[in-house]
Write an enzyme that holds these catalytic residues in place. Structure first.
Site, PDB file in Angstrom:
ATOM      1  N   HIS A   1     -54.668 -23.371 -12.185  1.00 27.54           N
ATOM      2  CA  HIS A   1     -55.086 -22.477 -13.267  1.00 27.54           C
ATOM      3  C   HIS A   1     -56.563 -22.649 -13.594  1.00 27.54           C
ATOM      4  O   HIS A   1     -57.202 -21.709 -14.083  1.00 27.54           O
ATOM      5  CB  HIS A   1     -54.225 -22.715 -14.507  1.00 27.54           C
ATOM      6  CG  HIS A   1     -52.900 -22.026 -14.437  1.00 27.54           C
ATOM      7  ND1 HIS A   1     -52.297 -21.452 -15.535  1.00 27.54           N
ATOM      8  CD2 HIS A   1     -52.052 -21.808 -13.398  1.00 27.54           C
ATOM      9  CE1 HIS A   1     -51.138 -20.913 -15.174  1.00 27.54           C
ATOM     10  NE2 HIS A   1     -50.973 -21.129 -13.879  1.00 27.54           N
TER      11      HIS A   1
ATOM     12  N   VAL B   1     -59.951 -19.385 -12.542  1.00 28.94           N
ATOM     13  CA  VAL B   1     -60.758 -18.815 -13.628  1.00 28.94           C
ATOM     14  C   VAL B   1     -62.187 -19.339 -13.504  1.00 28.94           C
ATOM     15  O   VAL B   1     -62.499 -20.439 -13.940  1.00 28.94           O
ATOM     16  CB  VAL B   1     -60.164 -19.171 -15.003  1.00 28.94           C
ATOM     17  CG1 VAL B   1     -61.004 -18.576 -16.127  1.00 28.94           C
ATOM     18  CG2 VAL B   1     -58.725 -18.672 -15.101  1.00 28.94           C
TER      19      VAL B   1
ATOM     20  N   GLY C   1     -63.715 -20.555 -10.995  1.00 26.41           N
ATOM     21  CA  GLY C   1     -63.877 -21.715 -10.136  1.00 26.41           C
ATOM     22  C   GLY C   1     -63.366 -23.006 -10.753  1.00 26.41           C
ATOM     23  O   GLY C   1     -62.971 -23.061 -11.921  1.00 26.41           O
TER      24      GLY C   1
ATOM     25  N   SER D   1     -62.925 -25.850 -16.946  1.00 29.39           N
ATOM     26  CA  SER D   1     -63.010 -25.018 -18.155  1.00 29.39           C
ATOM     27  C   SER D   1     -61.668 -24.942 -18.871  1.00 29.39           C
ATOM     28  O   SER D   1     -61.618 -24.772 -20.096  1.00 29.39           O
ATOM     29  CB  SER D   1     -63.507 -23.610 -17.804  1.00 29.39           C
ATOM     30  OG  SER D   1     -62.646 -22.970 -16.877  1.00 29.39           O
TER      31      SER D   1
ATOM     32  N   PRO E   1     -52.326 -15.177 -11.667  1.00 34.27           N
ATOM     33  CA  PRO E   1     -51.160 -14.390 -11.229  1.00 34.27           C
ATOM     34  C   PRO E   1     -50.004 -14.510 -12.217  1.00 34.27           C
ATOM     35  O   PRO E   1     -49.752 -15.572 -12.780  1.00 34.27           O
ATOM     36  CB  PRO E   1     -50.796 -15.021  -9.882  1.00 34.27           C
ATOM     37  CG  PRO E   1     -52.028 -15.732  -9.433  1.00 34.27           C
ATOM     38  CD  PRO E   1     -52.706 -16.199 -10.682  1.00 34.27           C
TER      39      PRO E   1
ATOM     40  N   THR F   1     -42.466 -25.886  -5.186  1.00 32.80           N
ATOM     41  CA  THR F   1     -41.385 -26.681  -4.612  1.00 32.80           C
ATOM     42  C   THR F   1     -40.958 -27.797  -5.552  1.00 32.80           C
ATOM     43  O   THR F   1     -39.937 -28.445  -5.326  1.00 32.80           O
ATOM     44  CB  THR F   1     -41.804 -27.279  -3.253  1.00 32.80           C
ATOM     45  OG1 THR F   1     -40.667 -27.864  -2.620  1.00 32.80           O
ATOM     46  CG2 THR F   1     -42.880 -28.343  -3.413  1.00 32.80           C
TER      47      THR F   1
ATOM     48  N   THR G   1     -34.111 -30.024  -4.470  1.00 31.80           N
ATOM     49  CA  THR G   1     -34.946 -31.228  -4.612  1.00 31.80           C
ATOM     50  C   THR G   1     -36.019 -30.940  -5.662  1.00 31.80           C
ATOM     51  O   THR G   1     -37.183 -30.719  -5.327  1.00 31.80           O
ATOM     52  CB  THR G   1     -35.591 -31.612  -3.269  1.00 31.80           C
ATOM     53  OG1 THR G   1     -36.294 -30.459  -2.744  1.00 31.80           O
ATOM     54  CG2 THR G   1     -34.551 -32.058  -2.263  1.00 31.80           C
TER      55      THR G   1
ATOM     56  N   ASP H   1     -41.608 -30.708  -0.875  1.00 28.55           N
ATOM     57  CA  ASP H   1     -41.083 -30.524   0.472  1.00 28.55           C
ATOM     58  C   ASP H   1     -40.995 -29.035   0.789  1.00 28.55           C
ATOM     59  O   ASP H   1     -41.449 -28.199   0.014  1.00 28.55           O
ATOM     60  CB  ASP H   1     -39.720 -31.213   0.623  1.00 28.55           C
ATOM     61  CG  ASP H   1     -38.689 -30.722  -0.392  1.00 28.55           C
ATOM     62  OD1 ASP H   1     -38.885 -29.626  -0.973  1.00 28.55           O
ATOM     63  OD2 ASP H   1     -37.687 -31.425  -0.616  1.00 28.55           O
TER      64      ASP H   1
END
Length: 349
Positions: A71, A75, A77, A81, A168, A200, A254, A259
């Site tokens: 995250h 934003v 780079g 921030s 996203p 995951t 898991t 994984d």
């Protein structure tokens, strides 16, 4: 119930030392894996030991730290921030919709920074702390190691509005996902599919799952891509009009391990959020072959993930004299100096 790290705590020192030596053999034009080799050689030990300690009581923290890094980088780079609190000059990214009451791990980053300031004052940036923490979190959860390019500096402002638009959404279609990734420079299908594999491990709130369980896209029906048995399980955890903050594991098999199970889940219609399942269930998508590959080949997934993480970590870094090295990750240095001049007290920040 505590966490049993996949790498023993007793091996942590030797592991991090070996990682540091390996990193010293690499180089990068702007960011270098050996950036702190002389100025703060204990940086990996300090950050790694804190993560091991936190994992004993909070098995979610590894995934949370990886998400913070993601995250942050999306934003403007990888500039830390996202760690800044509100000030008179800007509104914190923590209040943005993708982060509010969701992003976590800030206190752990504070703990790392405090320890590093004792060992190596004004040397290690908060952006690099977050980057290293995400790497070690993946490693300790069973995932790959990679040589992290370092030498980032910290932003002196936050970008609330951009955080609301650049990150996203869990409700995105594949086309929207691709655009969000391409907008920050991650324009390869492998970037999207491999970085999505960060799901995951970790958990999501029911509020990001419920719409596809009961009223997908306004149809008053569940998302047809959901496995029927999995749908029943999710409805039991996230009832309609229930508590939207209830947490659900991204990976039902898991949940705390890094994984390739995430991709097997997608193939079986068991992606938790819409944006994950879109990678496999969008007809004719160029992401489907990658999901198939990563679900059957750990080496391929780990290699693609490492490559994508390095690419993401190199997004618009502040280097040289740009930005600053924050003393406290929550505030810019000028505010600390102002409080010192006014009160002679910094610890209250």
């Amino acid at each position: 119930m505590g966490f049993s790290p996949l790498i023993s705590c007793s091996a942590m020192g030797a592991l991090i030392l070996s990682c540091l030596l390996l990193q010293a053999s690499n180089s990068n034009a702007q960011l270098r894996p050996d950036f702190y080799f002389r100025t703060c050689p204990s940086v990996f030990n300090i950050i790694g030991d804190i993560i091991v300690d936190e994992l004993r009581t909070d098995p979610r923290i590894a995934a949370s730290l990886l998400r913070l890094h993601f995250h942050d980088c999306f934003v403007r780079g990888c500039d830390a921030s996202i760690l800044l609190d509100n000030s008179t000059s800007f509104r914190t990214e923590k209040d943005a919709a993708p982060n509010a009451n969701s992003a976590r791990g800030f206190g752990v980053i504070d703990r790392m920074k405090t320890s590093l300031e004792r060992a190596c004052p004004r040397t290690v940036s908060c952006a690099d702390v977050l980057t290293i923490a995400s790497q070690i979190s993946v490693l300790l959860s069973g995932g790959p190691w990679w040589p992290v390019p370092l030498g980032r500096r910290d932003s002196v402002e936050a970008f609330f509005d951009l955080a609301n638009t650049a990150l996203p959404s869990p409700f995105f279609t594949l086309a929207q996902l691709k655009k969000a990734f391409a907008d920050v420079g991650l324009n390869r299908p492998s970037d999207l599919v491999a970085l999505s594999g960060g799901h995951t491990f970790g958990r999501a709130q029911c509020q990001f799952v419920t719409p596809r369980l009961y009223n997908f896209n306004g149809t008053n029906r569940p998302d047809p891509t959901l496995d029927p048995t999995y749908l029943v399980q999710l409805r039991a955890l996230c009832p309609q009009n229930g508590n939207g903050t209830v947490l659900v594991n991204f990976d039902v098999v898991t949940p705390n391990t890094f994984d390739r199970q995430y991709y097997t889940n997608l193939r079986n219609g068991k992606g938790l959020i819409q944006s994950d399942q879109e990678l496999f269930s969008t007809p004719g998508a160029d992401t489907i072959p990658l999901v198939n590959l990563y679900s059957s080949n750990t080496f391929a997934f780990f290699g693609a993930f490492v490559d994508a993480m390095i690419r993401m970590g190199n997004l618009r870094p502040l280097t040289g004299t740009q930005g600053e090295i924050r003393q406290n990750c929550r505030v810019v240095n000028s505010r600390i100096r102002g409080m010192e001049n006014d009160d002679g007290v910094v610890s209250s920040i």
